[in-house]
Design an enzyme around this catalytic site. Structure first.
Site, PDB file in Angstrom:
ATOM      1  N   GLU A 258      11.390 -24.455 -20.768  1.00 45.43           N
ATOM      2  CA  GLU A 258      12.097 -24.570 -19.696  1.00 45.43           C
ATOM      3  C   GLU A 258      13.432 -24.065 -19.768  1.00 45.43           C
ATOM      4  O   GLU A 258      14.381 -24.292 -20.482  1.00 45.43           O
ATOM      5  CB  GLU A 258      12.072 -26.098 -19.480  1.00 45.43           C
ATOM      6  CG  GLU A 258      12.607 -26.491 -17.992  1.00 45.43           C
ATOM      7  CD  GLU A 258      14.133 -26.841 -18.125  1.00 45.43           C
ATOM      8  OE1 GLU A 258      14.896 -26.233 -17.694  1.00 45.43           O
ATOM      9  OE2 GLU A 258      14.330 -27.838 -18.549  1.00 45.43           O
ATOM     10  N   CYS A 297      19.768 -27.686 -14.559  1.00 47.17           N
ATOM     11  CA  CYS A 297      18.780 -26.568 -14.335  1.00 47.17           C
ATOM     12  C   CYS A 297      17.845 -26.693 -13.306  1.00 47.17           C
ATOM     13  O   CYS A 297      17.353 -25.449 -12.916  1.00 47.17           O
ATOM     14  CB  CYS A 297      17.601 -26.734 -15.566  1.00 47.17           C
ATOM     15  SG  CYS A 297      16.806 -28.257 -15.820  1.00 47.17           S
TER      16      CYS A 297
END
Length: 671
Positions: A258, A297
């Site tokens: 990720e 993020c």
């Protein structure tokens, strides 16, 4: 101020940092507060400790026992989270930021504990999907099963969420039965270390279930094999290096990444200034720019608005940003703290300069807050007048309070701009128009791991653009890493092996712990409704006497319930229907009569009928037909300390032995 020496927990022992330990500075003052790393790690010993002790101990537990362990951990951490708050302020995080990191991480443990109890069996095997028949008589069948990997999960986490980043990976791996080695980013590892110490001190985890590395991981990756998993969160550059590691490739080690994400938020073409949705959009944008100082993020990096509303968006976002108080995160008046380090501040300013070469800065100055000390940076809002001709605004992520507004011509243009990011964790859309939402999902779904749609109807319960929920998938394609985390049970299955098992009904019943039609039936000493949960074996069956269905039954049921559908009342009309030979009994009449045939009416351990699943009517029943019932204990699941759920397989057959209906009945039975 004493410098903290952050230790690693390796093979059951806490190790001091070595001579080459890396210094860690306060994000608020820039002063050195800790050091970590440099210790000589014995990778083989770590893996052996996890695989010989942690793994077997976890796999000996059922899903429900592991879920109870997660709940106990969550409660233990909840009682001690103030200490985590206190130490986290030096990362630059405010009290409200702690809710995302610390409370969010603990909340993830709670969710997985609940998922384990509700969605997984009190067993060691998870059945994935239904049975597959390979023959007409059902004597040879197939079933996909999932069992825990017999290796270790190596979790490499980013600096921005030192608690949530660990727990969102740890919860599904422990629930799956796989021990973990946690390696947080060094910059904030002192926060993670405290959380790990708490969990180890709790005594709730089996020995070897959790290890912790502060600093580099040495040659750990060289020792991993096919039963191991690497979960990574961080930059695309680091992900590329890890993904290409020879040992991981040679041994087909599972790798989930990720990474960088140019997330977008789209203001729907149906939304204009002065509406609740417009205000909602502005609020979401500013929140994502300022929470954790934009170090998320999932933060909004690109703001897409209809060309005619761009000026209004800029004015509204700028006005709201101007009210953001930047300062010491311990101050209750502060709304935005600092970036995690001076190094990160330099990186954000460099990336903002790249974006500024293509876009005009419409909010923010070069002046640094707090006199330039620590990691403080003021929010910066850019406007890109030519998003089609620009490149940096679509490929450069300034990992801080930086975002760019750009206008779109129509919805297809908005989708195309959102997809220019090359793959993101989340794109949001504010709209009241269902057709707009469908168009965006169809056009952008392939490029985004999550699409968050919000409006005035849902905003009071909406979780926020930047908040990954444990129930839903977190990850995204392309630039976002191509990995997948969380997602409820989906996240657990990443740490398990899916295996196709083929065999007879008896074999599949024994393997899966769930009765399969065609398997042996067990005759009990008394009616099963008279016996407690623990006294009922899988496969126990009763066969009832038959009952004849009369035309009087059909007509009485029709008038009593009001269901006078023509197939039950009009012989000629029913015969014109290709499914019926003439007037037929109601399906729900058959279910009612079935209950009358198998129910034991007296007070007993059956507390409640809570529903039925997978109901199918296979053959119509007419007046004069006789139906009988087979009732079998298919599966059992504890639901509390006092009762458990019994799933019964119910089959209705006619006088010719042919199945007319089939379903699964759910009851709650006392222990």
């Amino acid at each position: 101020m004493a410098v903290q020496r952050v230790e690693s927990f390796v093979a059951g022992t806490w190790l001091q940092p070595g001579a080459e330990a890396r210094p860690i500075a306060s994000a608020v003052t820039g002063e050195m507060i800790a050091e970590a790393g440099g210790a000589a790690l014995d990778a083989a010993a770590m893996l052996d400790f996890a695989k010989s002790r942690g793994g077997p101990a976890l796999r000996a537990m059922t899903f429900h026992q592991r879920a109870a362990m997660l709940k106990a951990l969550a409660l233990f951490l909840s009682e001690r989270k103030q200490a985590l708050y206190d130490i986290s302020f030096t990362t630059g995080a405010t009290q409200s930021d702690h809710l995302f990191d610390i409370d969010g991480g603990i909340g993830t443990l709670f969710v997985y504990a609940s998922k384990g109890r509700r969605d997984l069996p009190d067993d060691h095997v998870f059945l994935d999907g239904g049975l597959e028949r390979f023959g007409r008589e059902g004597r040879f069948l197939g079933q996909h099963v999932c069992t825990p990997l017999q290796g270790v999960a190596v979790h490499i986490n980013a600096f921005n969420f030192p608690v949530w980043g660990m727990l969102e990976k740890l919860a599904p791996s422990l629930l799956a039965g796989v021990p973990a080695i946690v390696k947080p980013a060094t910059t904030t590892c002192y926060v993670t270390e405290l959380a790990v110490r708490m969990m180890l001190d709790s005594g709730l985890l089996p020995e070897g279930a959790l290890q912790f590395v502060a600093g580099g991981i040495g040659d750990l990756l060289d020792h991993l094999g096919a039963q191991d998993v690497v979960g990574f969160t961080g930059s695309a550059v680091t992900a590329r290096t890890l993904r290409g590691h020879g040992g991981l490739l040679d041994n087909a080690v599972r790798f989930m990444a990720e990474q960088d994400s140019l997330n977008a938020s789209i203001l729907g073409p149906d939304v204009g200034p002065g509406t609740a949705e417009f205000d909602l959009f502005v609020k979401e944008v500013v929140r994502e720019m300022t929470v954790k100082a934009g170090q998320k993020c999932t933060a909004i990096r690109r703001i897409l608005a209809p060309a005619e509303t761009v000026s209004a968006v800029i004015d509204a976002v700028s006005a709201r940003l101007s009210k953001t108080v930047i300062g010491d995160p311990r101050d209750e008046n502060t709304r935005m703290g600092s970036l995690v380090s001076e190094e990160q501040k330099r990186d954000v300013l460099e990336k903002a300069a790249l974006i500024g070469a293509e876009a005009e800065r419409v909010y923010g100055t070069d002046e640094l807050p707090m006199g330039g000390k620590g990691g403080f940076v003021a929010p910066m809002l850019f406007h890109c007048a030519d998003p089609d001709g620009a490149a940096r605004v679509h490929d450069t992520e300034a990992f801080g309070p930086v975002s760019t507004v750009m206008g779109y011509r129509d919805l297809d243009h908005a989708v195309a701009l959102a997809n220019r990011g090359g793959g993101s964790l989340v794109t949001s859309l504010v709209t009241r128009d269902g057709d707009v939402a469908r168009t965006v999902v169809l056009g952008a779904g392939a490029w985004h791991g999550r699409i968050y749609v919000n409006n005035a109807d849902s905003m009071t319960e909406a979780t926020g653009h930047g908040a990954p929920m444990p129930h839903m998938v977190h990850g995204g394609p392309g630039r976002a890493g191509g990995g997948e985390e969380l997602g409820g049970v989906r996240g657990v299955l990443h740490y398990m092996q899916r295996t196709a098992v083929q065999g007879s009904p008896d074999i599949l019943t024994a393997v899966g712990g769930r009765w399969v039609p065609g398997a042996a039936e067990v005759e009990g000493p008394a009616h099963p409704f008279t016996r407690k949960y623990g006294e009922l074996p899988i496969g126990e069956t009763i066969h009832t006497k038959a009952r004849e269905i009369t035309m009087e039954d059909i007509e009485h049921f029709a008038h009593f319930t009001g269901d006078t559908f023509y197939a039950h009342m009009d012989e000629a009309a029913a015969k014109r229907n290709p499914f019926f030979p003439g007037r037929v009994a109601h399906g729900y009449l058959l279910l009612s009569f079935a209950a009358g045939l198998f129910v034991e009416p007296n007070e007993g351990p059956v507390l409640a009928n809570t529903g039925l699943d997978n109901l199918r009517f296979m053959k119509p029943v007419q007046a004069g037909d006789r139906i009988a019932v087979r009732l079998t204990v298919k599966a059992k699941t504890p639901r509390s300390q006092d009762y458990g759920e019994v799933r019964w397989h119910v089959t209705l057959t006619d006088q010719d032995g042919e199945t007319v209906a089939e379903y699964e009945l759910l009851t709650m039975n006392a222990f």
